[in-house]
Design an enzyme around this catalytic site. Structure first.
Site, PDB file in Angstrom:
ATOM      1  CG  ASP A 170      -1.304  10.904  -6.035  1.00  0.00           C
ATOM      2  OD1 ASP A 170      -1.644   9.723  -5.594  1.00  0.00           O
ATOM      3  OD2 ASP A 170      -1.081  11.786  -5.300  1.00  0.00           O
ATOM      4  CB  VAL A 171      -3.975   5.658  -7.213  1.00  0.00           C
ATOM      5  CG1 VAL A 171      -3.646   5.286  -8.814  1.00  0.00           C
ATOM      6  CG2 VAL A 171      -2.935   5.239  -6.150  1.00  0.00           C
ATOM      7  CG  ASN A 201       0.211  -2.956 -10.089  1.00  0.00           C
ATOM      8  OD1 ASN A 201       0.671  -3.992  -9.180  1.00  0.00           O
ATOM      9  ND2 ASN A 201       1.105  -1.829 -10.411  1.00  0.00           N
ATOM     10  CE1 TYR A 213       3.087  -2.632   0.605  1.00  0.00           C
ATOM     11  CE2 TYR A 213       3.507  -4.837   1.357  1.00  0.00           C
ATOM     12  CZ  TYR A 213       3.437  -4.078   0.269  1.00  0.00           C
ATOM     13  OH  TYR A 213       3.193  -4.421  -0.952  1.00  0.00           O
ATOM     14  CE  LYS A 241      -0.176  -3.575  -1.163  1.00  0.00           C
ATOM     15  NZ  LYS A 241      -0.437  -3.351  -2.522  1.00  0.00           N
TER      16      LYS A 241
HETATM   17  P1  NAD Z   1       7.209  -0.326  -8.347  1.00  0.00           P
HETATM   18  O1  NAD Z   1       7.703   0.819  -7.359  1.00  0.00           O
HETATM   19  O2  NAD Z   1       8.083  -1.020  -9.140  1.00  0.00           O
HETATM   20  O3  NAD Z   1       6.067   0.061  -9.052  1.00  0.00           O
HETATM   21  C1  NAD Z   1       4.992   0.947  -8.326  1.00  0.00           C
HETATM   22  C2  NAD Z   1       4.545   1.800  -9.450  1.00  0.00           C
HETATM   23  O4  NAD Z   1       3.391   2.588  -8.513  1.00  0.00           O
HETATM   24  C3  NAD Z   1       5.651   2.933  -9.704  1.00  0.00           C
HETATM   25  O5  NAD Z   1       5.704   3.025 -11.173  1.00  0.00           O
HETATM   26  C4  NAD Z   1       5.129   4.284  -9.216  1.00  0.00           C
HETATM   27  O6  NAD Z   1       5.527   5.452  -9.792  1.00  0.00           O
HETATM   28  C5  NAD Z   1       3.615   3.967  -9.093  1.00  0.00           C
HETATM   29  N1  NAD Z   1       3.079   4.839  -7.941  1.00  0.00           N
HETATM   30  C6  NAD Z   1       3.615   5.075  -6.786  1.00  0.00           C
HETATM   31  N2  NAD Z   1       2.665   5.705  -6.037  1.00  0.00           N
HETATM   32  C7  NAD Z   1       1.503   6.119  -6.757  1.00  0.00           C
HETATM   33  C8  NAD Z   1       0.494   6.771  -6.688  1.00  0.00           C
HETATM   34  N3  NAD Z   1      -0.009   7.774  -5.746  1.00  0.00           N
HETATM   35  N4  NAD Z   1      -0.116   7.152  -7.944  1.00  0.00           N
HETATM   36  C9  NAD Z   1       0.110   6.297  -8.987  1.00  0.00           C
HETATM   37  N5  NAD Z   1       1.086   5.453  -9.396  1.00  0.00           N
HETATM   38  C10 NAD Z   1       1.843   5.260  -8.103  1.00  0.00           C
HETATM   39  O7  NAD Z   1       6.310  -1.704  -7.289  1.00  0.00           O
HETATM   40  P2  NAD Z   1       5.922  -3.024  -7.625  1.00  0.00           P
HETATM   41  O8  NAD Z   1       6.810  -3.939  -6.785  1.00  0.00           O
HETATM   42  O9  NAD Z   1       5.858  -3.237  -9.141  1.00  0.00           O
HETATM   43  O10 NAD Z   1       4.451  -2.790  -6.822  1.00  0.00           O
HETATM   44  C11 NAD Z   1       3.378  -2.856  -7.451  1.00  0.00           C
HETATM   45  C12 NAD Z   1       2.193  -3.279  -6.461  1.00  0.00           C
HETATM   46  O11 NAD Z   1       2.547  -4.821  -6.193  1.00  0.00           O
HETATM   47  C13 NAD Z   1       2.263  -2.627  -5.308  1.00  0.00           C
HETATM   48  O12 NAD Z   1       0.791  -2.423  -5.014  1.00  0.00           O
HETATM   49  C14 NAD Z   1       3.046  -3.092  -4.485  1.00  0.00           C
HETATM   50  O13 NAD Z   1       2.541  -2.948  -2.993  1.00  0.00           O
HETATM   51  C15 NAD Z   1       2.528  -4.622  -4.776  1.00  0.00           C
HETATM   52  N6  NAD Z   1       3.410  -5.506  -4.366  1.00  0.00           N
HETATM   53  C16 NAD Z   1       4.895  -5.923  -4.597  1.00  0.00           C
HETATM   54  C17 NAD Z   1       5.627  -6.825  -3.965  1.00  0.00           C
HETATM   55  C18 NAD Z   1       7.165  -6.951  -4.349  1.00  0.00           C
HETATM   56  O14 NAD Z   1       7.960  -7.771  -3.611  1.00  0.00           O
HETATM   57  N7  NAD Z   1       7.466  -6.116  -5.371  1.00  0.00           N
HETATM   58  C19 NAD Z   1       5.177  -7.606  -3.240  1.00  0.00           C
HETATM   59  C20 NAD Z   1       3.572  -7.605  -2.943  1.00  0.00           C
HETATM   60  C21 NAD Z   1       2.938  -6.779  -3.498  1.00  0.00           C
END
Ligand code: NAD
Length: 262
Positions: free
Chosen positions: A72-73, A98, A164, A168
């Site tokens: 858990d980060v 990430n 959010y 960021k």
């Molecule tokens: P996702 O939900 O598919 O993957 C996120 C992963 O993070 C999951 O496997 C989840 O279990 C893990 N996670 C959540 N909380 C956690 C914690 N406390 N400790 C460890 N792991 C944890 O989402 P994604 O879209 O792949 O997002 C990845 C990153 O990209 C995030 O930081 C998100 O904010 C960023 N992001 C995503 C988008 C988008 O449109 N998908 C856009 C901009 C930024």
């Protein structure tokens, strides 16, 4: 002429949130490039409906080396544990912070609890992920690279994204501040800012994202390109982590279909 073909054969890469979505694509790409990958996530099973096996198993099935560490980060102790696990493979060379969570809420309706949840994972997780990995690199005398995941909302306002976007914006400043102080130790710190990427970060988000694209006319321009797929993000992480980016630090690379350019 140099070509971009990064080889991470002797490197150990930690990817937080590496079980699903963007983190999974990044972890698989590092695995393909020969890295040993440590997947640090609260869950082992991918959220992605089309993912057949957990990320570390998929890397191992393809002939690579990878392991999963439940992490858990938002808890710096957990981050210490995963960085210690990477020492068994020689120590973390590349830290990809990430892991992230996302909710969509009108500014007037966000509760303190919801704000804190996002803050703990997205901002605190990135801050201590960067600090703990960098300290480990410096103590081992093996300076490496940190790549953080921010968002296209890191520097622009969008409806329902205030809480959010605040986290960021913090990721942007963690990246810049850490880059400033760590450069003299040989540690580079950069970020990737994804635009809308079709993942399961929130129920229904993949479908919403997929619908995003250019608007019908100049008055409603929309997103210049279209929504992205997780695979389309990975190259930026590999570039920033590679020696090809040896003179790049404190930077955010936007991989967002052009969403930030207006
Ligand atoms: P996702 O939900 O598919 O993957 C996120 C992963 O993070 C999951 O496997 C989840 O279990 C893990 N996670 C959540 N909380 C956690 C914690 N406390 N400790 C460890 N792991 C944890 O989402 P994604 O879209 O792949 O997002 C990845 C990153 O990209 C995030 O930081 C998100 O904010 C960023 N992001 C995503 C988008 C988008 O449109 N998908 C856009 C901009 C930024």
């Amino acid at each position: 002429m140099a070509t971009l073909n990064p080889n991470f054969a002797d490197r150990t890469v930690v990817v937080t949130g590496g079980s699903s979505g963007i983190g999974r694509a990044v972890a698989l790409a590092f695995g393909d490039a020969g890295a040993t990958v440590v997947v640090a996530d609260v869950r082992e099973e991918p959220k992605d409906p089309d993912a057949a096996a957990p990320t570390h198993e998929a890397i191992a099935d393809a002939g690579g080396t990878a392991e999963y560490v439940e992490t858990d980060v938002s808890d710096p102790q957990d981050v210490e544990t995963v960085v210690a696990a990477a020492r068994e493979f020689g120590g973390v060379d590349v830290m990809v912070n990430n892991a992230g969570i996302y909710t969509k809420r009108r500014f007037r309706e966000v509760t303190p609890e919801e704000f804190d949840d996002l803050w703990r994972v997205n901002a605190r997780g990135t801050f201590f992920g960067t600090q703990i990995a960098a300290n480990d690199m410096i103590e081992r005398g093996e300076p490496g690279v940190v790549v953080n995941t921010s968002s296209d909302t890191q520097g622009r306002a969008a409806w329902d994204h205030g809480h959010y976007a605040a986290t960021k914006g913090a990721v942007r400043m963690v990246t810049r501040s850490a880059a400033l102080e760590l450069a003299r130790h040989g540690v580079r710190v950069n970020a990737v800012a994804p635009g809308p990427v079709a993942t399961e970060i929130r129920e229904g988000w993949a479908e919403e994202a997929e619908a995003m694209g250019p608007g019908p006319d100049a008055e409603t321009p929309g997103l210049p390109l279209r929504a992205g797929a997780p695979d389309e993000l990975a190259g930026a992480y590999l570039f920033l982590a590679s020696d090809e980016a040896s003179y790049v630090t404190g930077e955010t690379v936007w991989v967002d279909g052009g969403g930030h350019i207006d």
